[in-house]
Motif scaffolding. Structure first.
Motif, short mmCIF file in Angstrom:
data_model
loop_
_atom_site.label_atom_id
_atom_site.label_comp_id
_atom_site.label_asym_id
_atom_site.label_seq_id
_atom_site.Cartn_x
_atom_site.Cartn_y
_atom_site.Cartn_z
N ASP A 212 35.85 -55.85 -59.77
CA ASP A 212 35.53 -56.91 -58.89
C ASP A 212 37.05 -56.48 -57.62
OD1 ASP A 212 33.13 -58.06 -59.40
OD2 ASP A 212 34.60 -59.98 -60.34
N VAL A 215 36.09 -53.26 -56.25
CA VAL A 215 34.90 -52.75 -54.96
C VAL A 215 35.33 -53.78 -54.20
CG1 VAL A 215 32.85 -54.23 -54.97
CG2 VAL A 215 33.38 -53.32 -57.32
N ARG A 216 36.28 -55.01 -53.86
CA ARG A 216 36.84 -54.76 -52.89
C ARG A 216 37.74 -54.25 -51.96
NH1 ARG A 216 37.94 -60.16 -55.93
NH2 ARG A 216 39.61 -58.89 -56.17
N ASP A 219 35.28 -51.82 -50.91
CA ASP A 219 35.28 -52.30 -49.47
C ASP A 219 35.76 -51.98 -47.94
OD1 ASP A 219 32.85 -53.24 -50.54
OD2 ASP A 219 33.20 -55.06 -50.93
N GLU A 222 36.22 -48.96 -47.19
CA GLU A 222 34.99 -48.14 -46.77
C GLU A 222 35.18 -48.59 -44.92
OE1 GLU A 222 31.71 -49.24 -48.89
OE2 GLU A 222 31.95 -47.74 -50.20
N GLN A 223 35.96 -50.00 -45.06
CA GLN A 223 36.08 -50.41 -43.71
C GLN A 223 36.90 -49.87 -42.92
OE1 GLN A 223 36.38 -54.50 -43.75
NE2 GLN A 223 35.34 -54.54 -44.73
#
Length: 436
Positions: A212, A215-216, A219, A222-223
Protein backbone atom coordinates in the motif's frame (compact mmCIF):
# COMPACT_ATOMS: atom_id res chain seq x y z
CA UNK A 1 -15.07 -57.89 13.99
CA UNK A 2 -17.17 -57.74 10.85
CA UNK A 3 -19.54 -60.39 12.28
CA UNK A 4 -21.07 -57.67 14.43
CA UNK A 5 -22.79 -56.31 11.34
CA UNK A 6 -25.17 -59.28 11.11
CA UNK A 7 -27.83 -57.31 12.95
CA UNK A 8 -27.79 -54.80 10.13
CA UNK A 9 -27.70 -57.55 7.54
CA UNK A 10 -30.80 -59.15 9.11
CA UNK A 11 -32.54 -55.79 8.53
CA UNK A 12 -31.43 -55.68 4.90
CA UNK A 13 -31.71 -59.39 4.05
CA UNK A 14 -35.31 -59.21 2.73
CA UNK A 15 -34.23 -56.42 0.32
CA UNK A 16 -30.87 -57.84 -0.74
CA UNK A 17 -31.79 -61.52 -0.97
CA UNK A 18 -32.88 -62.92 -4.33
CA UNK A 19 -35.28 -65.81 -4.94
CA UNK A 20 -33.77 -69.19 -4.30
CA UNK A 21 -34.38 -70.23 -7.89
CA UNK A 22 -32.17 -67.36 -9.15
CA UNK A 23 -29.11 -68.35 -7.06
CA UNK A 24 -26.98 -71.20 -8.34
CA UNK A 25 -26.01 -73.95 -5.97
CA UNK A 26 -22.63 -73.01 -4.54
CA UNK A 27 -21.59 -76.65 -4.32
CA UNK A 28 -22.54 -77.42 -7.91
CA UNK A 29 -19.84 -77.15 -10.57
CA UNK A 30 -19.96 -74.23 -12.95
CA UNK A 31 -20.87 -75.05 -16.54
CA UNK A 32 -17.80 -75.61 -18.66
CA UNK A 33 -15.46 -75.62 -15.66
CA UNK A 34 -15.41 -79.07 -14.14
CA UNK A 35 -13.26 -79.31 -11.03
CA UNK A 36 -9.88 -80.91 -11.47
CA UNK A 37 -8.10 -83.39 -9.21
CA UNK A 38 -7.07 -80.65 -6.70
CA UNK A 39 -10.42 -78.85 -6.76
CA UNK A 40 -9.59 -77.05 -10.03
CA UNK A 41 -12.41 -74.73 -11.17
CA UNK A 42 -11.12 -74.27 -14.68
CA UNK A 43 -10.55 -70.67 -15.93
CA UNK A 44 -13.51 -69.05 -14.18
CA UNK A 45 -12.54 -66.45 -11.60
CA UNK A 46 -14.20 -66.52 -8.20
CA UNK A 47 -16.88 -64.02 -7.32
CA UNK A 48 -16.84 -62.04 -4.09
CA UNK A 49 -19.72 -64.00 -2.62
CA UNK A 50 -17.79 -67.24 -3.34
CA UNK A 51 -14.79 -66.19 -1.24
CA UNK A 52 -14.25 -67.28 2.34
CA UNK A 53 -16.09 -65.20 4.93
CA UNK A 54 -12.75 -64.05 6.38
CA UNK A 55 -11.80 -62.47 3.01
CA UNK A 56 -14.72 -60.06 2.70
CA UNK A 57 -13.53 -57.61 5.37
CA UNK A 58 -9.98 -57.08 3.98
CA UNK A 59 -11.25 -57.04 0.38
CA UNK A 60 -13.85 -54.32 1.07
CA UNK A 61 -11.52 -52.38 3.39
CA UNK A 62 -8.39 -52.54 1.21
CA UNK A 63 -9.61 -52.85 -2.39
CA UNK A 64 -12.59 -50.48 -2.31
CA UNK A 65 -12.06 -46.73 -1.65
CA UNK A 66 -14.29 -45.03 0.92
CA UNK A 67 -15.83 -42.52 -1.61
CA UNK A 68 -16.81 -45.42 -3.88
CA UNK A 69 -18.26 -47.25 -0.89
CA UNK A 70 -20.43 -44.21 -0.10
CA UNK A 71 -21.61 -43.99 -3.72
CA UNK A 72 -22.65 -47.66 -3.78
CA UNK A 73 -24.38 -47.38 -0.43
CA UNK A 74 -26.34 -44.27 -1.40
CA UNK A 75 -27.49 -46.03 -4.56
CA UNK A 76 -28.33 -49.48 -3.14
CA UNK A 77 -28.94 -49.09 0.61
CA UNK A 78 -31.69 -47.20 2.43
CA UNK A 79 -30.76 -43.60 3.25
CA UNK A 80 -29.75 -43.16 6.90
CA UNK A 81 -29.27 -46.88 7.54
CA UNK A 82 -25.69 -46.29 8.82
CA UNK A 83 -24.45 -43.91 11.47
CA UNK A 84 -20.75 -43.79 10.52
CA UNK A 85 -18.26 -45.31 8.12
CA UNK A 86 -17.65 -48.32 10.33
CA UNK A 87 -21.31 -49.34 10.24
CA UNK A 88 -21.34 -48.76 6.48
CA UNK A 89 -18.29 -51.03 6.15
CA UNK A 90 -19.95 -53.77 8.23
CA UNK A 91 -23.17 -53.57 6.16
CA UNK A 92 -21.29 -53.90 2.84
CA UNK A 93 -19.18 -56.80 4.18
CA UNK A 94 -22.32 -58.64 5.33
CA UNK A 95 -24.03 -57.97 1.96
CA UNK A 96 -21.04 -59.44 0.06
CA UNK A 97 -21.37 -62.85 1.76
CA UNK A 98 -24.08 -63.88 -0.65
CA UNK A 99 -25.04 -62.85 -4.12
CA UNK A 100 -27.20 -59.74 -4.28
CA UNK A 101 -27.34 -56.21 -5.76
CA UNK A 102 -24.65 -54.92 -3.40
CA UNK A 103 -22.36 -57.94 -3.95
CA UNK A 104 -22.72 -57.72 -7.74
CA UNK A 105 -22.10 -53.95 -7.69
CA UNK A 106 -18.94 -54.44 -5.59
CA UNK A 107 -17.81 -57.25 -7.91
CA UNK A 108 -18.33 -55.11 -11.02
CA UNK A 109 -16.59 -52.07 -9.55
CA UNK A 110 -13.56 -54.08 -8.36
CA UNK A 111 -13.22 -55.85 -11.73
CA UNK A 112 -13.36 -52.54 -13.56
CA UNK A 113 -10.98 -50.79 -11.18
CA UNK A 114 -8.33 -53.57 -11.12
CA UNK A 115 -8.63 -54.98 -14.63
CA UNK A 116 -4.93 -54.43 -15.39
CA UNK A 117 -3.82 -56.50 -12.38
CA UNK A 118 -6.41 -59.18 -13.26
CA UNK A 119 -4.95 -59.46 -16.79
CA UNK A 120 -1.42 -59.71 -15.40
CA UNK A 121 -2.41 -62.42 -12.87
CA UNK A 122 -4.24 -64.38 -15.59
CA UNK A 123 -0.85 -65.31 -17.07
CA UNK A 124 -0.13 -67.46 -14.01
CA UNK A 125 -1.09 -71.11 -14.73
CA UNK A 126 -0.65 -72.61 -11.23
CA UNK A 127 -0.58 -71.64 -7.57
CA UNK A 128 3.22 -71.35 -7.39
CA UNK A 129 3.38 -68.90 -10.28
CA UNK A 130 0.52 -66.94 -8.73
CA UNK A 131 2.41 -66.82 -5.39
CA UNK A 132 5.50 -65.48 -7.15
CA UNK A 133 3.42 -62.83 -8.90
CA UNK A 134 1.74 -61.88 -5.62
CA UNK A 135 5.08 -61.31 -3.85
CA UNK A 136 6.13 -58.91 -6.61
CA UNK A 137 2.80 -57.11 -6.92
CA UNK A 138 1.84 -56.56 -3.28
CA UNK A 139 4.51 -53.91 -2.71
CA UNK A 140 3.50 -50.28 -2.29
CA UNK A 141 0.20 -48.83 -3.48
CA UNK A 142 -0.62 -51.91 -5.62
CA UNK A 143 -1.63 -53.96 -2.57
CA UNK A 144 -5.36 -53.60 -3.15
CA UNK A 145 -5.33 -54.63 -6.82
CA UNK A 146 -2.89 -57.52 -6.12
CA UNK A 147 -5.15 -58.77 -3.30
CA UNK A 148 -8.27 -58.75 -5.48
CA UNK A 149 -6.55 -60.36 -8.47
CA UNK A 150 -4.97 -63.09 -6.31
CA UNK A 151 -8.01 -64.06 -4.22
CA UNK A 152 -10.31 -64.26 -7.27
CA UNK A 153 -7.79 -66.12 -9.44
CA UNK A 154 -8.97 -69.60 -10.47
CA UNK A 155 -5.64 -71.15 -9.35
CA UNK A 156 -5.63 -69.54 -5.87
CA UNK A 157 -5.29 -72.42 -3.37
CA UNK A 158 -6.54 -72.25 0.21
CA UNK A 159 -2.95 -72.16 1.50
CA UNK A 160 -2.09 -69.18 -0.76
CA UNK A 161 -5.33 -67.41 0.23
CA UNK A 162 -4.45 -67.97 3.90
CA UNK A 163 -0.97 -66.52 3.41
CA UNK A 164 -2.32 -63.58 1.43
CA UNK A 165 -4.95 -62.74 4.06
CA UNK A 166 -2.37 -63.11 6.86
CA UNK A 167 0.00 -60.76 5.06
CA UNK A 168 -2.78 -58.20 4.59
CA UNK A 169 -3.78 -58.59 8.25
CA UNK A 170 -0.22 -57.83 9.43
CA UNK A 171 0.07 -54.97 6.98
CA UNK A 172 -3.07 -53.48 8.49
CA UNK A 173 -1.52 -53.76 11.96
CA UNK A 174 1.64 -52.08 10.70
CA UNK A 175 -0.43 -49.43 9.02
CA UNK A 176 -2.23 -48.79 12.31
CA UNK A 177 1.08 -48.43 14.17
CA UNK A 178 2.41 -46.18 11.43
CA UNK A 179 -0.82 -44.24 11.58
CA UNK A 180 -0.32 -43.59 15.29
CA UNK A 181 3.25 -42.46 14.63
CA UNK A 182 2.06 -40.35 11.73
CA UNK A 183 -0.66 -38.92 13.98
CA UNK A 184 2.00 -37.70 16.40
CA UNK A 185 3.99 -36.29 13.59
CA UNK A 186 0.83 -34.79 12.19
CA UNK A 187 0.02 -33.10 15.50
CA UNK A 188 3.56 -31.68 15.67
CA UNK A 189 3.35 -30.59 12.08
CA UNK A 190 -0.06 -29.07 12.74
CA UNK A 191 1.33 -27.03 15.64
CA UNK A 192 4.30 -25.97 13.52
CA UNK A 193 1.88 -25.17 10.72
CA UNK A 194 -0.17 -22.96 13.05
CA UNK A 195 3.00 -21.11 14.11
CA UNK A 196 4.11 -20.73 10.52
CA UNK A 197 0.62 -19.66 9.54
CA UNK A 198 0.65 -16.89 12.15
CA UNK A 199 4.09 -15.82 10.96
CA UNK A 200 2.82 -15.97 7.39
CA UNK A 201 -0.18 -13.82 8.27
CA UNK A 202 2.11 -11.28 9.98
CA UNK A 203 4.38 -11.31 6.92
CA UNK A 204 1.33 -10.91 4.68
CA UNK A 205 0.19 -7.93 6.77
CA UNK A 206 3.65 -6.33 6.52
CA UNK A 207 3.78 -7.07 2.82
CA UNK A 208 0.32 -5.57 2.33
CA UNK A 209 1.35 -2.47 4.25
CA UNK A 210 4.52 -2.12 2.19
CA UNK A 211 2.51 -2.71 -0.97
CA UNK A 212 0.00 0.00 0.00
CA UNK A 213 2.82 2.40 0.85
CA UNK A 214 4.52 1.61 -2.46
CA UNK A 215 1.24 2.13 -4.32
CA UNK A 216 0.79 5.53 -2.67
CA UNK A 217 4.36 6.45 -3.53
CA UNK A 218 3.86 5.34 -7.13
CA UNK A 219 0.67 7.40 -7.33
CA UNK A 220 2.50 10.46 -5.99
CA UNK A 221 5.35 9.93 -8.46
CA UNK A 222 2.90 9.50 -11.32
CA UNK A 223 1.18 12.74 -10.36
CA UNK A 224 4.58 14.46 -10.22
CA UNK A 225 5.44 13.05 -13.65
CA UNK A 226 2.12 14.27 -15.06
CA UNK A 227 2.67 17.73 -13.58
CA UNK A 228 6.21 17.89 -14.94
CA UNK A 229 5.00 16.73 -18.34
CA UNK A 230 2.34 19.44 -18.30
CA UNK A 231 4.95 22.05 -17.35
CA UNK A 232 7.25 20.78 -20.09
CA UNK A 233 4.47 20.92 -22.65
CA UNK A 234 3.59 24.46 -21.51
CA UNK A 235 7.22 25.59 -21.76
CA UNK A 236 7.62 23.94 -25.15
CA UNK A 237 4.44 25.65 -26.36
CA UNK A 238 5.59 29.01 -25.04
CA UNK A 239 9.01 28.52 -26.60
CA UNK A 240 7.44 27.63 -29.93
CA UNK A 241 5.24 30.73 -29.75
CA UNK A 242 8.24 32.91 -28.96
CA UNK A 243 10.16 31.40 -31.83
CA UNK A 244 7.23 32.03 -34.16
CA UNK A 245 7.02 35.62 -32.90
CA UNK A 246 10.76 36.06 -33.41
CA UNK A 247 10.55 34.66 -36.93
CA UNK A 248 7.56 36.89 -37.67
CA UNK A 249 9.38 39.98 -36.41
CA UNK A 250 12.51 39.00 -38.32
CA UNK A 251 10.45 38.57 -41.47
CA UNK A 252 8.67 41.91 -40.90
CA UNK A 253 11.94 43.77 -40.25
CA UNK A 254 14.72 42.02 -42.16
CA UNK A 255 17.14 44.89 -41.40
CA UNK A 256 16.64 44.59 -37.63
CA UNK A 257 20.06 42.99 -36.92
CA UNK A 258 21.80 45.75 -38.86
CA UNK A 259 19.76 48.42 -37.02
CA UNK A 260 20.61 46.84 -33.68
CA UNK A 261 24.28 46.83 -34.64
CA UNK A 262 24.03 50.49 -35.65
CA UNK A 263 22.29 51.30 -32.35
CA UNK A 264 25.05 49.65 -30.38
CA UNK A 265 27.64 51.47 -32.45
CA UNK A 266 25.80 54.74 -31.88
CA UNK A 267 25.74 54.19 -28.14
CA UNK A 268 29.45 53.48 -28.21
CA UNK A 269 30.08 56.61 -30.28
CA UNK A 270 27.93 58.67 -27.89
CA UNK A 271 29.95 57.45 -24.92
CA UNK A 272 33.16 58.20 -26.78
CA UNK A 273 31.87 61.66 -27.73
CA UNK A 274 31.03 62.42 -24.11
CA UNK A 275 34.48 61.32 -23.05
CA UNK A 276 36.09 63.46 -25.74
CA UNK A 277 33.89 66.43 -24.80
CA UNK A 278 34.94 66.11 -21.17
CA UNK A 279 38.54 65.99 -22.31
CA UNK A 280 37.99 69.07 -24.48
CA UNK A 281 36.49 70.86 -21.50
CA UNK A 282 39.48 70.01 -19.37
CA UNK A 283 41.87 71.19 -22.06
CA UNK A 284 39.85 74.39 -22.55
CA UNK A 285 40.01 75.01 -18.83
CA UNK A 286 43.75 74.55 -18.82
CA UNK A 287 44.13 76.89 -21.81
CA UNK A 288 41.91 79.45 -20.10
CA UNK A 289 43.98 79.35 -16.91
CA UNK A 290 47.16 79.76 -18.91
CA UNK A 291 45.63 82.70 -20.78
CA UNK A 292 44.53 84.31 -17.51
CA UNK A 293 47.97 83.88 -16.02
CA UNK A 294 49.46 85.53 -19.09
CA UNK A 295 47.03 88.46 -18.81
CA UNK A 296 47.76 88.78 -15.10
CA UNK A 297 51.47 88.82 -15.80
CA UNK A 298 50.97 91.51 -18.43
CA UNK A 299 48.87 93.57 -16.04
CA UNK A 300 51.53 93.22 -13.35
CA UNK A 301 54.15 94.39 -15.80
CA UNK A 302 52.07 97.46 -16.70
CA UNK A 303 50.99 98.26 -13.09
CA UNK A 304 53.32 96.65 -10.56
CA UNK A 305 51.04 97.66 -7.67
CA UNK A 306 47.90 95.97 -9.09
CA UNK A 307 46.52 93.15 -6.90
CA UNK A 308 47.58 89.63 -7.93
CA UNK A 309 44.64 87.42 -8.84
CA UNK A 310 44.26 84.06 -7.19
CA UNK A 311 45.51 81.09 -9.16
CA UNK A 312 41.96 79.84 -9.35
CA UNK A 313 40.44 83.23 -9.96
CA UNK A 314 40.33 82.60 -13.67
CA UNK A 315 40.95 86.19 -14.96
CA UNK A 316 43.46 89.05 -14.80
CA UNK A 317 41.24 91.70 -16.31
CA UNK A 318 38.27 93.58 -15.03
CA UNK A 319 34.81 92.01 -15.55
CA UNK A 320 31.29 93.26 -15.13
CA UNK A 321 30.83 91.19 -11.99
CA UNK A 322 32.36 91.54 -8.61
CA UNK A 323 35.30 89.35 -7.59
CA UNK A 324 33.43 87.76 -4.69
CA UNK A 325 30.46 86.87 -6.91
CA UNK A 326 32.72 85.43 -9.54
CA UNK A 327 34.03 82.82 -7.12
CA UNK A 328 30.71 80.86 -7.37
CA UNK A 329 31.29 80.05 -11.11
CA UNK A 330 35.01 79.34 -11.15
CA UNK A 331 35.81 75.94 -12.72
CA UNK A 332 32.12 75.26 -13.38
CA UNK A 333 30.68 74.36 -16.79
CA UNK A 334 27.85 76.73 -17.83
CA UNK A 335 25.62 75.40 -20.61
CA UNK A 336 23.65 77.93 -22.64
CA UNK A 337 20.78 76.27 -24.53
CA UNK A 338 19.24 78.32 -27.32
CA UNK A 339 19.91 81.99 -28.20
CA UNK A 340 20.78 83.76 -31.41
CA UNK A 341 23.82 82.38 -33.24
CA UNK A 342 25.27 85.87 -33.55
CA UNK A 343 25.17 86.36 -29.77
CA UNK A 344 27.06 83.12 -28.97
CA UNK A 345 30.54 84.84 -28.92
CA UNK A 346 29.22 87.46 -26.49
CA UNK A 347 27.75 84.71 -24.30
CA UNK A 348 31.07 82.90 -24.32
CA UNK A 349 33.02 86.03 -23.36
CA UNK A 350 30.60 86.81 -20.52
CA UNK A 351 30.76 83.25 -19.06
CA UNK A 352 34.51 83.10 -19.34
CA UNK A 353 34.81 86.47 -17.57
CA UNK A 354 32.95 84.95 -14.60
CA UNK A 355 35.52 82.11 -14.42
CA UNK A 356 33.28 79.40 -15.87
CA UNK A 357 33.58 77.15 -18.91
CA UNK A 358 31.16 77.95 -21.68
CA UNK A 359 29.05 75.20 -23.37
CA UNK A 360 26.43 75.84 -26.01
CA UNK A 361 23.59 73.99 -27.75
CA UNK A 362 21.23 75.70 -30.18
CA UNK A 363 18.13 74.00 -28.73
CA UNK A 364 17.35 71.74 -31.71
CA UNK A 365 17.46 74.12 -34.67
CA UNK A 366 20.74 72.96 -36.19
CA UNK A 367 22.49 70.65 -33.73
CA UNK A 368 21.31 67.04 -33.25
CA UNK A 369 18.87 66.94 -30.32
CA UNK A 370 20.46 63.65 -29.20
CA UNK A 371 23.70 65.53 -28.42
CA UNK A 372 21.78 67.60 -25.88
CA UNK A 373 21.82 64.74 -23.35
CA UNK A 374 25.62 64.44 -23.48
CA UNK A 375 26.01 68.23 -23.17
CA UNK A 376 23.59 68.37 -20.23
CA UNK A 377 25.54 65.58 -18.51
CA UNK A 378 28.78 67.63 -18.78
CA UNK A 379 27.26 70.91 -17.49
CA UNK A 380 27.18 72.20 -13.89
CA UNK A 381 24.80 75.11 -14.55
CA UNK A 382 22.17 75.32 -17.30
CA UNK A 383 20.90 78.60 -18.81
CA UNK A 384 17.83 78.05 -20.99
CA UNK A 385 16.97 80.75 -23.55
CA UNK A 386 13.23 80.04 -23.64
CA UNK A 387 12.60 82.41 -26.52
CA UNK A 388 14.96 80.61 -28.90
CA UNK A 389 14.53 76.87 -28.16
CA UNK A 390 12.34 74.07 -29.48
CA UNK A 391 9.62 72.52 -27.35
CA UNK A 392 11.37 69.15 -27.34
CA UNK A 393 14.65 70.65 -26.15
CA UNK A 394 12.84 72.71 -23.51
CA UNK A 395 11.15 69.69 -21.95
CA UNK A 396 14.32 67.62 -22.24
CA UNK A 397 16.31 70.33 -20.37
CA UNK A 398 13.66 70.71 -17.71
CA UNK A 399 13.30 66.95 -17.14
CA UNK A 400 17.08 66.46 -16.94
CA UNK A 401 17.58 69.25 -14.42
CA UNK A 402 14.67 68.04 -12.30
CA UNK A 403 15.97 64.49 -12.35
CA UNK A 404 19.62 65.33 -11.59
CA UNK A 405 19.06 68.37 -9.34
CA UNK A 406 21.21 70.69 -11.46
CA UNK A 407 20.53 74.45 -11.23
CA UNK A 408 18.69 75.79 -14.28
CA UNK A 409 18.16 79.48 -15.17
CA UNK A 410 15.38 80.42 -17.58
CA UNK A 411 16.04 83.62 -19.58
CA UNK A 412 13.14 85.03 -21.56
CA UNK A 413 15.09 87.69 -23.54
CA UNK A 414 17.96 86.35 -25.67
CA UNK A 415 20.45 89.18 -24.94
CA UNK A 416 23.86 89.61 -23.32
CA UNK A 417 22.46 91.81 -20.56
CA UNK A 418 19.77 89.26 -19.64
CA UNK A 419 22.41 86.54 -19.46
CA UNK A 420 24.62 88.78 -17.28
CA UNK A 421 21.75 89.40 -14.87
CA UNK A 422 21.03 85.66 -14.67
CA UNK A 423 24.67 84.84 -13.96
CA UNK A 424 24.87 87.59 -11.35
CA UNK A 425 21.80 86.16 -9.65
CA UNK A 426 23.42 82.67 -9.75
CA UNK A 427 26.62 84.03 -8.21
CA UNK A 428 24.70 85.94 -5.52
CA UNK A 429 22.73 82.97 -4.18
CA UNK A 430 24.62 80.37 -2.19
CA UNK A 431 22.54 77.78 -4.00
CA UNK A 432 21.22 78.35 -7.53
CA UNK A 433 17.42 77.98 -7.50
CA UNK A 434 16.10 74.94 -9.32
CA UNK A 435 13.69 75.38 -12.18
CA UNK A 436 10.19 74.22 -11.50
Amino acid sequence: MCDASRRLFDFLSPRLAEPASALPALSAPVAGCSPGPDGDRGSRRQRIWELDATAHCPVVGVCLPIPTLHQLAERLLPRGAWADEYELHCMVVSACRQRGPMAEAVQKDLDRRHQLAIKQAARCKDADALAVWWRGACVGPRLGEALWATLTHPRCSPDLAYKVLGFVHMVQHQVGAATRVDQGRFDALQAAHATLQRAHQAAQARLQEQSDRQVRRIDALEQTVLRLRADLISRDTELAQLREERDRLAAAQPDLPAREALLRERQAQTERLQALQRQVHRLSEQAQRLSQRALAAEAQRVDPFAPQPDEHDGRAVASPLHWVRRAALIDRAVLCVGGRPASVPAYRELVEQTGGRFLHHDGGDEDNPQRLDATLAAADLVVCQTGCISHGAYWRVKAHCKRTGKPCLFVDTPSRAALARALEAACTDAKTPQAT
